[in-house]
Write an enzyme that holds these catalytic residues in place. Structure first.
Site, short mmCIF file in Angstrom:
data_model
loop_
_atom_site.label_atom_id
_atom_site.label_comp_id
_atom_site.label_asym_id
_atom_site.label_seq_id
_atom_site.Cartn_x
_atom_site.Cartn_y
_atom_site.Cartn_z
N CYS A 1 0.94 -1.13 0.21
CA CYS A 1 0.03 -0.20 0.01
C CYS A 1 0.81 1.37 0.00
O CYS A 1 0.27 2.21 -0.03
CB CYS A 1 -0.98 0.08 1.16
SG CYS A 1 -2.19 -1.31 1.22
N ASP B 1 2.96 2.24 2.60
CA ASP B 1 3.17 2.77 3.79
C ASP B 1 3.26 1.87 5.05
O ASP B 1 2.43 1.19 5.06
CB ASP B 1 2.81 4.30 4.40
CG ASP B 1 1.41 4.40 3.54
OD1 ASP B 1 0.60 3.46 3.61
OD2 ASP B 1 0.81 5.51 3.24
N CYS C 1 5.49 8.04 1.96
CA CYS C 1 5.66 9.28 1.33
C CYS C 1 5.99 10.23 2.31
O CYS C 1 6.09 9.99 3.57
CB CYS C 1 4.40 9.42 0.62
SG CYS C 1 3.05 9.84 1.53
N CYS D 1 -2.57 9.35 5.60
CA CYS D 1 -1.39 9.18 6.37
C CYS D 1 -1.48 9.50 7.94
O CYS D 1 -0.91 8.60 8.67
CB CYS D 1 -0.23 9.95 5.98
SG CYS D 1 0.22 9.72 4.28
#
Lengths: 408, 134
Positions: free
Chosen positions: B43, B45, B72, B115
């Site tokens: 995915c 992360d 990221c 995130c």
């Protein structure tokens, strides 16, 4: 670090090139009142005749670089339009012969999207898988051919990987079966020899801005012998022998002509220089642990090198490399969060695909640029791996494929 | 990339001074350490968060935190931001931290909200792991 360096360093020549200063001069000579500004279609005065002369000279330069007849060159707004004109133009003109098209999964969107559009119009399209090195084999093409196949469209050099397809092999099959063969050669000019007098290719798309020319201009090669006919996609005045209407942009065209003239003159020098930069870069970067070259290193041009840095996420790597301009996947997709469709087609796992960076060098890349870039990469990869739980697991000997990840 | 200056600064500071920004690991077997790991490589992360706690009266206080993040720029910035929020908090206070707090602190663009969600999940999981050990 050399404080005089111009940052960021441009390492993205495969997405576009700066215009060569000699080309810029030529363009500016064809704009203003004291220059050659006329409409090449004006038949009644000297302004038109002079502009037409400049356009035809440029057409010869383009034809010379790829060894074809100037009358086989049709100006377009770029390689995207050339691809559209070739694919839709053949499909629509010859649809009574059949409605099947063969292309590949690693084509540029300028080929894939027109194919998708034709599917909506009732055509069937076979998208070939590349081998793990990113190449489309002539055998794969042969196996996909059907009774009703009218067009094969396969790119010459892949824009993400730099891999070079076997045009002679594929073209030979197309000829034997009587199927038109279109090639997207946007990445090829000035990088690799193209001889259309011997290549069995019917249509070929070119772009100016990948070869130190201006953006907004390209060309489509349409073979005269044996004759290839296409249905025009843009109507309005019958320019370019009816294949592409619209007032010819003289300044853009002379820019492309000059860029291609220079490309022919300097290809061997450019190639040698870029090969040595590539070899230095590759040799040094190979010392980094757990990197993977994407695309067959034995079958690629030296101006493009695509590398996956395992256990480091691509977007964070690009952020850490802010002083060099590179892209992950193609520029058209780097705004999205999806890993590159080209790398996925090679069978790369998502995480390796999304840790990939394309470095591309060009005429103005210096050895200093390469050294500086190498330093930055080493530093950034070290830092991001220190931060990476996956790298820690790799060092601890844990096989990441056996971990029960909580996908979200 | 539509990153705020806050994300860029946090990301750069974290990679340039990892020790100062709590990058690292604790031994997950220690009784006063709780570990949370969320996300998946496929995915894009993975966050690993570890808290080291001390019991004070009838509560537990987070004395130190270590983390590692694969992802990221905003995933790395989000975990780094979260870590700063955690130190010195009681577990009860830490449980109150929501992803929106991180979104606000870093001015995350909508496309990067996940995130912050991941960061919230990592602290929940780390606390759960710690509490099971007690």
């Amino acid at each position: 670090m050399n404080s005089q360096m111009n940052l960021p360093i441009y390492m993205d020549y495969a997405s576009t090139t700066p215009v060569d200063p000699r080309v810029a001069k030529k363009i500016s000579d064809h704009l203003t009142l004291d220059g050659n500004f006329g409409n090449p279609a004006s038949r009644s005065h000297k302004f038109g005749w002079k502009a037409e002369e400049a356009v035809e000279e440029a057409r010869s330069h383009v034809a010379n670089l790829v060894n074809c007849d100037p009358r086989e060159i049709v100006w377009t707004s770029g390689a995207t339009e050339a691809d559209n004109l070739a694919i839709k133009g053949i499909a629509n003109f010859y649809k009574k012969n059949g409605r099947h098209i063969i292309t590949s999964k690693i084509e540029h969107k300028a080929v894939l999207d027109p194919c998708r559009q034709l599917e909506r119009d009732g055509f069937e399209v076979t998208y070939l898988e590349p081998n793990e090195g990113g190449l489309i084999s002539p055998e794969a093409v042969l196996n996909a051919i059907r009774e009703d196949t009218v067009l094969i469209s396969i790119m010459h050099i892949n824009n993400e990987l730099g891999t070079i397809n076997d045009l002679s092999g594929i073209g030979k099959i197309a000829r034997e079966k009587g199927i038109f063969f279109h090639v997207d050669a946007a990445q090829s000019t000035g990088k690799i020899e193209i001889d259309l007098s011997s290549l069995p290719v019917d249509l070929m798309s070119f772009s100016a801005h990948k070869t130190y020319g201006p953006k907004g201009i390209g060309a489509l090669f349409v073979r005269r012998k044996p004759r290839v006919r296409i249905e025009a996609q843009i109507h309005g005045g019958g320019h370019e022998r009816g294949m592409r209407s619209g007032t010819l942009p003289t300044h853009q065209i002379v820019g492309m002509g000059e860029a291609f003239r220079i490309a022919k003159e300097e290809m061997n020098n450019d190639k040698k220089r870029i090969q040595s930069l590539h070899d230095k870069f590759y040799k040094s970067i190979s010392n980094i642990e757990e990197i993977y070259v994407n695309g067959d290193i034995e079958n690629k041009v030296s101006n493009i090198l695509n590398i996956s840095f395992a256990y480091v996420e691509g977007e964070s790597l690009i952020m850490a490399l802010k002083d060099i301009a590179v892209s992950s996947g193609s520029a058209c997709t780097s705004a999205s969060l999806e890993p590159s469709y080209v790398l996925r087609a090679l069978g790369r796992k998502d995480e390796l695909a999304s840790s990939s960076i394309r470095f591309s060098f060009g005429r103005f890349t210096t050895e200093e640029d390469v050294d500086y870039t190498l330093n930055l990469i080493n530093h950034a990869v070290d830092r991001l791996r220190e931060l990476s739980p996956l790298w820690e697991m790799y060092l601890d000997g844990i096989d990441l494929d056996t971990v029960d990840w909580q996908t979200h | 990339m539509a990153y705020s200056k806050k994300v860029v600064d946090k990301f750069e500071n974290t990679i340039n001074e990892p020790a100062k920004y709590n990058v690292g690991r604790f031994d997950p077997k220690e009784m006063n350490v709780g570990t949370g790991m969320v996300g998946a490589p496929a995915c894009g992360d993975v966050m690993k968060l570890q808290i080291k706690c001390e019991s004070q009266g009838n509560t537990h206080v987070i004395k130190d935190v270590k983390f590692k993040t694969y992802g990221c720029g905003s995933a790395i910035a989000s975990s780094s931001e979260l870590v700063e929020m955690l130190i010195g908090k009681t577990l009860e206070e830490a449980k109150e931290i929501k992803n929106i707090d991180i979104v606000k602190a870093l001015e995350l663009p909508p496309i990067k909200i996940h995130c912050s969600v991941l960061a919230e999940d990592s602290i929940k999981q780390a606390i759960e792991d710690y509490e099971q050990k007690q």
